[in-house]
Design an enzyme around this catalytic site. Sequence first.
Site, PDB file in Angstrom:
ATOM      1  N   GLY A  90     -17.812  -1.898  10.678  1.00 47.13           N
ATOM      2  CA  GLY A  90     -16.950  -2.510   9.669  1.00 47.13           C
ATOM      3  C   GLY A  90     -15.844  -1.563   9.257  1.00 47.13           C
ATOM      4  O   GLY A  90     -15.954  -0.347   9.441  1.00 47.13           O
ATOM      5  N   THR A  92     -12.436  -0.958   6.202  1.00 44.34           N
ATOM      6  CA  THR A  92     -11.790  -1.378   4.950  1.00 44.34           C
ATOM      7  C   THR A  92     -10.276  -1.268   5.116  1.00 44.34           C
ATOM      8  O   THR A  92      -9.786  -0.400   5.852  1.00 44.34           O
ATOM      9  CB  THR A  92     -12.183  -0.471   3.754  1.00 44.34           C
ATOM     10  OG1 THR A  92     -11.944   0.880   4.125  1.00 44.34           O
ATOM     11  CG2 THR A  92     -13.616  -0.647   3.343  1.00 44.34           C
ATOM     12  N   TYR A 153     -12.295  -7.618   2.303  1.00 43.71           N
ATOM     13  CA  TYR A 153     -13.621  -7.043   2.598  1.00 43.71           C
ATOM     14  C   TYR A 153     -14.729  -7.858   1.920  1.00 43.71           C
ATOM     15  O   TYR A 153     -15.752  -8.165   2.538  1.00 43.71           O
ATOM     16  CB  TYR A 153     -13.610  -5.604   2.099  1.00 43.71           C
ATOM     17  CG  TYR A 153     -14.814  -4.766   2.429  1.00 43.71           C
ATOM     18  CD1 TYR A 153     -14.911  -4.102   3.653  1.00 43.71           C
ATOM     19  CD2 TYR A 153     -15.845  -4.589   1.507  1.00 43.71           C
ATOM     20  CE1 TYR A 153     -16.006  -3.283   3.941  1.00 43.71           C
ATOM     21  CE2 TYR A 153     -16.943  -3.789   1.784  1.00 43.71           C
ATOM     22  CZ  TYR A 153     -17.013  -3.134   3.001  1.00 43.71           C
ATOM     23  OH  TYR A 153     -18.097  -2.330   3.275  1.00 43.71           O
ATOM     24  N   THR A 186     -22.181   4.327  -0.665  1.00 45.19           N
ATOM     25  CA  THR A 186     -23.015   5.244   0.121  1.00 45.19           C
ATOM     26  C   THR A 186     -22.173   6.454   0.520  1.00 45.19           C
ATOM     27  O   THR A 186     -20.962   6.300   0.786  1.00 45.19           O
ATOM     28  CB  THR A 186     -23.539   4.499   1.370  1.00 45.19           C
ATOM     29  OG1 THR A 186     -24.182   3.289   0.928  1.00 45.19           O
ATOM     30  CG2 THR A 186     -24.539   5.328   2.157  1.00 45.19           C
TER      31      THR A 186
HETATM   32  N1  CAA Z   1     -10.021  -2.485 -11.820  1.00 45.45           N
HETATM   33  C1  CAA Z   1      -9.085  -2.997 -12.641  1.00 45.45           C
HETATM   34  N2  CAA Z   1      -7.774  -2.730 -12.535  1.00 45.45           N
HETATM   35  C2  CAA Z   1      -7.408  -1.905 -11.563  1.00 45.45           C
HETATM   36  C3  CAA Z   1      -8.331  -1.335 -10.662  1.00 45.45           C
HETATM   37  C4  CAA Z   1      -9.681  -1.651 -10.835  1.00 45.45           C
HETATM   38  N3  CAA Z   1     -10.624  -1.149 -10.039  1.00 45.45           N
HETATM   39  N4  CAA Z   1      -7.643  -0.574  -9.770  1.00 45.45           N
HETATM   40  C5  CAA Z   1      -6.343  -0.649 -10.098  1.00 45.45           C
HETATM   41  N5  CAA Z   1      -6.201  -1.452 -11.183  1.00 45.45           N
HETATM   42  C6  CAA Z   1      -4.993  -1.796 -11.873  1.00 45.45           C
HETATM   43  C7  CAA Z   1      -4.036  -0.615 -11.935  1.00 45.45           C
HETATM   44  O1  CAA Z   1      -4.374   0.169 -13.038  1.00 45.45           O
HETATM   45  C8  CAA Z   1      -2.692  -1.299 -12.071  1.00 45.45           C
HETATM   46  O2  CAA Z   1      -2.517  -1.682 -13.388  1.00 45.45           O
HETATM   47  P1  CAA Z   1      -1.044  -1.593 -14.031  1.00 45.45           P
HETATM   48  O3  CAA Z   1      -0.156  -2.434 -13.154  1.00 45.45           O
HETATM   49  O4  CAA Z   1      -1.241  -2.139 -15.410  1.00 45.45           O
HETATM   50  O5  CAA Z   1      -0.699  -0.138 -14.004  1.00 45.45           O
HETATM   51  C9  CAA Z   1      -2.871  -2.584 -11.250  1.00 45.45           C
HETATM   52  O6  CAA Z   1      -4.304  -2.782 -11.144  1.00 45.45           O
HETATM   53  C10 CAA Z   1      -2.296  -2.520  -9.872  1.00 45.45           C
HETATM   54  O7  CAA Z   1      -2.677  -1.320  -9.330  1.00 45.45           O
HETATM   55  P2  CAA Z   1      -2.193  -0.910  -7.887  1.00 45.45           P
HETATM   56  O8  CAA Z   1      -2.093  -2.026  -6.966  1.00 45.45           O
HETATM   57  O9  CAA Z   1      -1.022   0.006  -8.025  1.00 45.45           O
HETATM   58  O10 CAA Z   1      -3.481  -0.155  -7.532  1.00 45.45           O
HETATM   59  P3  CAA Z   1      -3.571   1.125  -6.704  1.00 45.45           P
HETATM   60  O11 CAA Z   1      -2.727   1.052  -5.501  1.00 45.45           O
HETATM   61  O12 CAA Z   1      -3.477   2.286  -7.617  1.00 45.45           O
HETATM   62  O13 CAA Z   1      -5.100   1.005  -6.207  1.00 45.45           O
HETATM   63  C11 CAA Z   1      -6.826   0.204  -4.863  1.00 45.45           C
HETATM   64  C12 CAA Z   1      -5.594  -0.170  -5.636  1.00 45.45           C
HETATM   65  C13 CAA Z   1      -6.460   1.129  -3.693  1.00 45.45           C
HETATM   66  C14 CAA Z   1      -7.486  -1.031  -4.322  1.00 45.45           C
HETATM   67  C15 CAA Z   1      -7.785   0.947  -5.830  1.00 45.45           C
HETATM   68  O14 CAA Z   1      -8.039   0.123  -6.942  1.00 45.45           O
HETATM   69  C16 CAA Z   1      -9.095   1.287  -5.196  1.00 45.45           C
HETATM   70  O15 CAA Z   1      -9.233   2.189  -4.352  1.00 45.45           O
HETATM   71  N6  CAA Z   1     -10.160   0.579  -5.590  1.00 45.45           N
HETATM   72  C17 CAA Z   1     -11.502   0.827  -5.063  1.00 45.45           C
HETATM   73  C18 CAA Z   1     -11.754  -0.102  -3.956  1.00 45.45           C
HETATM   74  C19 CAA Z   1     -13.149   0.114  -3.477  1.00 45.45           C
HETATM   75  O16 CAA Z   1     -14.108   0.176  -4.235  1.00 45.45           O
HETATM   76  N7  CAA Z   1     -13.330   0.223  -2.179  1.00 45.45           N
HETATM   77  C20 CAA Z   1     -14.583   0.459  -1.605  1.00 45.45           C
HETATM   78  C21 CAA Z   1     -14.399   1.142  -0.286  1.00 45.45           C
HETATM   79  S1  CAA Z   1     -15.933   1.675   0.392  1.00 45.45           S
HETATM   80  C22 CAA Z   1     -16.662   0.277   0.815  1.00 45.45           C
HETATM   81  O17 CAA Z   1     -16.117  -0.773   0.838  1.00 45.45           O
HETATM   82  C23 CAA Z   1     -18.090   0.405   1.226  1.00 45.45           C
HETATM   83  C24 CAA Z   1     -18.913  -0.552   0.481  1.00 45.45           C
HETATM   84  O18 CAA Z   1     -19.360  -1.517   1.085  1.00 45.45           O
HETATM   85  C25 CAA Z   1     -19.270  -0.295  -0.938  1.00 45.45           C
END
Ligand code: CAA
Length: 246
Positions: A90, A92, A153, A186
């Site tokens: 898989g 992301t 995802y 993980t």
């Molecule tokens: N919850 C709520 N609001 C959020 C947020 C969240 N988790 N993340 C960002 N925001 C908000 C920002 O604060 C921003 O607000 P403002 O416009 O008011 O400033 C708005 O949403 C837009 O933000 P951006 O699009 O600019 O966000 P970014 O580019 O900084 O980040 C992202 C976006 C990359 C998706 C980031 O949120 C991120 O990495 N999130 C985690 C994703 C995640 O958990 N992935 C798991 C990967 S591992 C996996 O998938 C394995 C598994 O099975 C568990």
Amino acid sequence: MQKLALITGAKGGIGSAITKQLVKDGIKIIATYSKGQRETAQAWFDEAGFTSTQVILFEMDITDSQHCREQLFAITEQYGVIDILINNAGITRDCAFKKMSAEQWHQVINTNLNSLFNVTQPLFAAMCEKGGGRIINISSVNGLKGQFGQTNYSAAKAGMIGFSKALALEGARSGVTVNVVAPGYTATPMVQAIRQEVLDNIVESIPLKRLATPEEIATAVSYLAGEGGAYITGETLSLNGGLYMH
Ligand code: CAA
């Protein structure tokens, strides 16, 4: 008779731990890797100290159904019917939905969900004919609860669960079980790639206050693949430290 398992994405964080665990369980492994990854797959094999009686490397582009059909036909001809299939590979492509490109959407759906059709269908009929088999699909806590930035995802991982329940019904009469393991966050390169500040917040929100280890996920797969898992089908086994209870 020694069992034969096929694991997609075997050299990845969770895939590698599953491969090592199933080798310990005495199972022979066909470990697939994606196109152009022969050298890194061989390096992983060498570093783990596998022998070719334990693990066989095979290239498989899981997004290409015709190629999968041909490779799986060749594998079955050479090694026999696969007893245990682990759909683990898989990717992301995290991005807020407003900004997500069609490419980010389709790459994740093709790799994480359409691959289930491509890899499972050629093996499922042979398992049914043989009168048994285990299919274990690696989903995610985020397929159950959703996650900001993961519409692609989460859709794919939730789709795996529906697929597994439906296929469990079709396989039951032939002794083929189909289950899902849904890991939480993980300690793998995929999770370590999350921005540190975001990851810290995620860990803080996990009741057990830590990431899972890949070995913990592998133990659950080993259980479902082994004798103890024989009466479990259509089930989703969560290992998420309490992050989501359903
Ligand atoms: N919850 C709520 N609001 C959020 C947020 C969240 N988790 N993340 C960002 N925001 C908000 C920002 O604060 C921003 O607000 P403002 O416009 O008011 O400033 C708005 O949403 C837009 O933000 P951006 O699009 O600019 O966000 P970014 O580019 O900084 O980040 C992202 C976006 C990359 C998706 C980031 O949120 C991120 O990495 N999130 C985690 C994703 C995640 O958990 N992935 C798991 C990967 S591992 C996996 O998938 C394995 C598994 O099975 C568990």
